[in-house]
Design a protein around this motif. Structure first.
Motif, PDB file in Angstrom:
ATOM      1  N   SER A  81       5.459   7.535   8.893  1.00 34.92           N
ATOM      2  CA  SER A  81       4.712   7.238   7.667  1.00 34.92           C
ATOM      3  C   SER A  81       4.154   5.822   7.655  1.00 34.92           C
ATOM      4  CB  SER A  81       5.614   7.440   6.444  1.00 34.92           C
ATOM      5  OG  SER A  81       6.689   6.518   6.438  1.00 34.92           O
ATOM      6  N   GLY A  82       4.817   4.888   8.353  1.00 29.77           N
ATOM      7  CA  GLY A  82       4.330   3.512   8.391  1.00 29.77           C
ATOM      8  C   GLY A  82       2.953   3.389   9.022  1.00 29.77           C
ATOM      9  N   PRO A  83       2.768   3.850  10.273  1.00 23.24           N
ATOM     10  CA  PRO A  83       1.418   3.794  10.862  1.00 23.24           C
ATOM     11  C   PRO A  83       0.378   4.580  10.074  1.00 23.24           C
ATOM     12  CG  PRO A  83       3.062   4.154  12.566  1.00 23.24           C
ATOM     13  CD  PRO A  83       3.778   4.262  11.250  1.00 23.24           C
ATOM     14  N   LEU A  84       0.785   5.686   9.436  1.00 19.59           N
ATOM     15  CA  LEU A  84      -0.171   6.482   8.664  1.00 19.59           C
ATOM     16  C   LEU A  84      -0.631   5.776   7.395  1.00 19.59           C
ATOM     17  CD1 LEU A  84       1.157  10.150   8.907  1.00 19.59           C
ATOM     18  CD2 LEU A  84      -0.948   9.220   9.870  1.00 19.59           C
ATOM     19  N   SER A  85       0.021   4.671   7.030  1.00 25.29           N
ATOM     20  CA  SER A  85      -0.384   3.962   5.815  1.00 25.29           C
ATOM     21  C   SER A  85      -1.811   3.436   5.915  1.00 25.29           C
ATOM     22  CB  SER A  85       0.575   2.809   5.522  1.00 25.29           C
ATOM     23  OG  SER A  85       0.532   1.828   6.556  1.00 25.29           O
ATOM     24  N   VAL A  86      -2.299   3.200   7.144  1.00 24.53           N
ATOM     25  CA  VAL A  86      -3.686   2.727   7.279  1.00 24.53           C
ATOM     26  C   VAL A  86      -4.665   3.797   6.816  1.00 24.53           C
ATOM     27  CG1 VAL A  86      -3.093   1.176   9.174  1.00 24.53           C
ATOM     28  CG2 VAL A  86      -3.847   3.487   9.691  1.00 24.53           C
ATOM     29  N   LEU A  87      -4.240   5.062   6.804  1.00 29.22           N
ATOM     30  CA  LEU A  87      -5.101   6.143   6.331  1.00 29.22           C
ATOM     31  C   LEU A  87      -5.402   6.009   4.848  1.00 29.22           C
ATOM     32  CD1 LEU A  87      -6.433   8.945   6.805  1.00 29.22           C
ATOM     33  CD2 LEU A  87      -4.199   9.976   6.359  1.00 29.22           C
ATOM     34  N   LEU A  88      -4.494   5.384   4.099  1.00 29.06           N
ATOM     35  CA  LEU A  88      -4.677   5.240   2.664  1.00 29.06           C
ATOM     36  C   LEU A  88      -5.667   4.141   2.295  1.00 29.06           C
ATOM     37  CD1 LEU A  88      -0.935   5.415   1.534  1.00 29.06           C
ATOM     38  CD2 LEU A  88      -2.595   7.277   1.559  1.00 29.06           C
ATOM     39  N   MET A  89      -5.834   3.160   3.163  1.00 31.23           N
ATOM     40  CA  MET A  89      -6.598   1.978   2.795  1.00 31.23           C
ATOM     41  C   MET A  89      -8.054   2.280   2.441  1.00 31.23           C
ATOM     42  SD  MET A  89      -4.235  -0.108   2.698  1.00 31.23           S
ATOM     43  CE  MET A  89      -2.703   0.790   2.793  1.00 31.23           C
ATOM     44  N   PRO A  90      -8.784   3.118   3.201  1.00 28.23           N
ATOM     45  CA  PRO A  90     -10.158   3.428   2.775  1.00 28.23           C
ATOM     46  C   PRO A  90     -10.217   4.136   1.423  1.00 28.23           C
ATOM     47  CG  PRO A  90      -9.853   3.991   5.083  1.00 28.23           C
ATOM     48  CD  PRO A  90      -8.497   3.683   4.531  1.00 28.23           C
ATOM     49  N   LEU A  91      -9.201   4.945   1.096  1.00 24.25           N
ATOM     50  CA  LEU A  91      -9.192   5.638  -0.193  1.00 24.25           C
ATOM     51  C   LEU A  91      -8.911   4.667  -1.332  1.00 24.25           C
ATOM     52  CD1 LEU A  91      -7.162   8.835   0.800  1.00 24.25           C
ATOM     53  CD2 LEU A  91      -9.642   8.608   0.613  1.00 24.25           C
ATOM     54  N   LEU A  92      -7.907   3.786  -1.125  1.00 24.60           N
ATOM     55  CA  LEU A  92      -7.549   2.837  -2.183  1.00 24.60           C
ATOM     56  C   LEU A  92      -8.625   1.769  -2.370  1.00 24.60           C
ATOM     57  CD1 LEU A  92      -3.753   2.348  -1.380  1.00 24.60           C
ATOM     58  CD2 LEU A  92      -4.795   3.879  -3.064  1.00 24.60           C
ATOM     59  N   ALA A  93      -9.294   1.402  -1.285  1.00 26.99           N
ATOM     60  CA  ALA A  93     -10.344   0.382  -1.379  1.00 26.99           C
ATOM     61  C   ALA A  93     -11.695   0.973  -1.746  1.00 26.99           C
ATOM     62  CB  ALA A  93     -10.466  -0.373  -0.050  1.00 26.99           C
ATOM     63  N   GLY A  94     -11.769   2.313  -1.858  1.00 26.93           N
ATOM     64  CA  GLY A  94     -13.049   2.952  -2.177  1.00 26.93           C
ATOM     65  C   GLY A  94     -13.597   2.550  -3.525  1.00 26.93           C
ATOM     66  N   VAL A  95     -12.736   2.059  -4.419  1.00 27.96           N
ATOM     67  CA  VAL A  95     -13.204   1.635  -5.735  1.00 27.96           C
ATOM     68  C   VAL A  95     -14.201   0.487  -5.621  1.00 27.96           C
ATOM     69  CG1 VAL A  95     -11.326  -0.016  -6.059  1.00 27.96           C
ATOM     70  CG2 VAL A  95     -12.403   1.039  -8.051  1.00 27.96           C
ATOM     71  N   ALA A  96     -14.141  -0.285  -4.507  1.00 27.47           N
ATOM     72  CA  ALA A  96     -15.057  -1.406  -4.333  1.00 27.47           C
ATOM     73  C   ALA A  96     -16.434  -0.975  -3.863  1.00 27.47           C
ATOM     74  CB  ALA A  96     -14.472  -2.409  -3.340  1.00 27.47           C
ATOM     75  N   ALA A  97     -16.581   0.287  -3.465  1.00 25.70           N
ATOM     76  CA  ALA A  97     -17.842   0.719  -2.860  1.00 25.70           C
ATOM     77  C   ALA A  97     -18.856   1.195  -3.880  1.00 25.70           C
ATOM     78  CB  ALA A  97     -17.568   1.843  -1.854  1.00 25.70           C
TER      79      ALA A  97
END
Length: 364
Positions: free
Chosen positions: A283-299
């Motif tokens: 689950s630790g390495p897969l956390s990078v998968l969340l970053m584009p979703l969580l940062a999508g609010v900035a787009a």
């Protein structure tokens, strides 16, 4: 409306390239800064040992850098995503994509796919390099940056209880009858009162007991110090009590940690903390998968509205909230308050749903 998973091959490659390059640039900057600060704090300890010089400093850097890369890669991906999406928004590229019928999910999709590739590389990097670097560096620190023992499998700062007595070994190497102890201290207690302290430079298994060499005995009652060439101690203390009492998930790859868990289960010892660490290796390495979703609010949203900075801050807050929740859940798993699988996966699933909710809200 464009119903394909990717907006187009060229646009998908363009977005993924921006995302990966900027994430790597942020990661490089973080690692350089943090490694410099860390080396300033440790260089005095390294050079204090006779014979150490520039080669040992570079050896420390080679062992420390993989740890920094593994630990701060999710932060770098979060910042890289925010920089990428905020820049695209600022240059009205997001507006152009939306005007062409491209949805928010299609804009983020190339970043998510690139994140999956980064997660796979991160997992392999941690399994093959980071775990070995952590184990080697911890062993080197345990001997005060002096010559390391030739055995590859070592543990540091191990405590074992034998009746009322406490046995401490600063370094444990080898397995089975070949187990070796270094810098051993035995706290001899009777009725809860400390009677004496035995200090030995080394110890090894001999039959069902332990042979301690170069022993110094300090008697608490009369403060007398006695030197003894060798002492037999710890009858009935199995070598596995030293090798299994201090298993660090960060020092073992997935398969080795799973084997250690099986051994501890067979010995009737609690393994919930280790099982949480085992699941977190995935689950630790897969956390990078969340970053584009969580940062999508900035787009999404008009840049000229003056709220772009606030949306970037919100994306950063969501990303850091995940790291806080992940560390909290892992700590609860170590205490046994959460089941191991829940401790490792609950924050990931929760923030995956939050990130998806942000994108759906954006689509509306």
């Amino acid at each position: 409306m464009n119903l394909h998973f990717f907006p187009s091959k060229r646009l998908a490659f363009y977005l993924a390239k921006l995302f990966v390059l900027r994430s790597l640039a942020v990661l490089a900057a973080l690692v350089i800064i943090l490694q410099t600060l860390d080396l300033l704090g440790e260089s005095g300890k390294i050079l204090r040992h006779p014979g150490n010089g520039d080669a040992e400093l570079w050896q420390y850097v080679s062992l420390r850098v993989p740890q920094l890369v593994s630990r701060f890669l999710p932060f770098a991906v979060l910042l890289g995503t925010l920089i990428t999406l905020a820049t695209l928004n600022q240059n009205s590229e997001i507006v152009s994509m939306k005007a062409a019928g491209i949805s928010a999910h299609q804009i983020v999709a190339p970043l998510v796919v690139a994140s999956i590739a980064i997660a796979a590389v991160t997992f392999a990097f941690q399994e093959r390099i980071v775990t070995r670097a952590i184990a080697t560096l911890d062993t080197w620190e345990a001997v005060d940056y002096g010559p390391m023992p030739p055995e590859s499998r070592t543990s540091q700062n191990v405590w074992v209880r034998h009746g009322e007595d406490l046995i401490f070994a600063r370094l444990v190497s080898g397995r089975g009858t070949g187990t070796r102890l270094r810098d051993v201290r035995i706290y001899d207690r009777s009725g809860g009162t400390l009677m004496s302290i035995l200090t030995a430079t080394s110890g090894r298994s001999q039959g069902d007991a332990w042979l301690l060499e170069d022993v110094e005995r300090f008697e608490v009652t009369n403060t007398r110090v006695t030197r003894i060439p060798a002492v037999i101690f710890g009858e009935g203390v199995d070598p596995t009590r030293f090798t299994l009492s201090n298993v660090d998930p960060d020092q073992k790859d997935f398969r080795a940690l799973q084997d250690a868990i099986d051994q501890m289960k067979a010995a009737g010892r609690p393994t919930s903390a280790l099982e949480a660490g085992l699941w977190h290796k995935v689950s630790g390495p897969l956390s990078v998968l969340l970053m584009p979703l969580l940062a999508g609010v900035a787009a999404f949203g008009l840049a000229r509205s003056g709220q772009l900075f606030l949306r970037v801050v919100l994306g950063m807050a969501l990303g850091f909230a995940y790291f806080v929740a992940d560390n909290f859940a892992l700590a609860m798993g170590n205490f046994g308050a959460y089941p191991p699988a829940l401790a490792a996966w609950a924050p990931f699933v929760l923030f995956l749903l939050i990130g998806e909710a942000v994108l759906i809200r954006t689509e509306e």
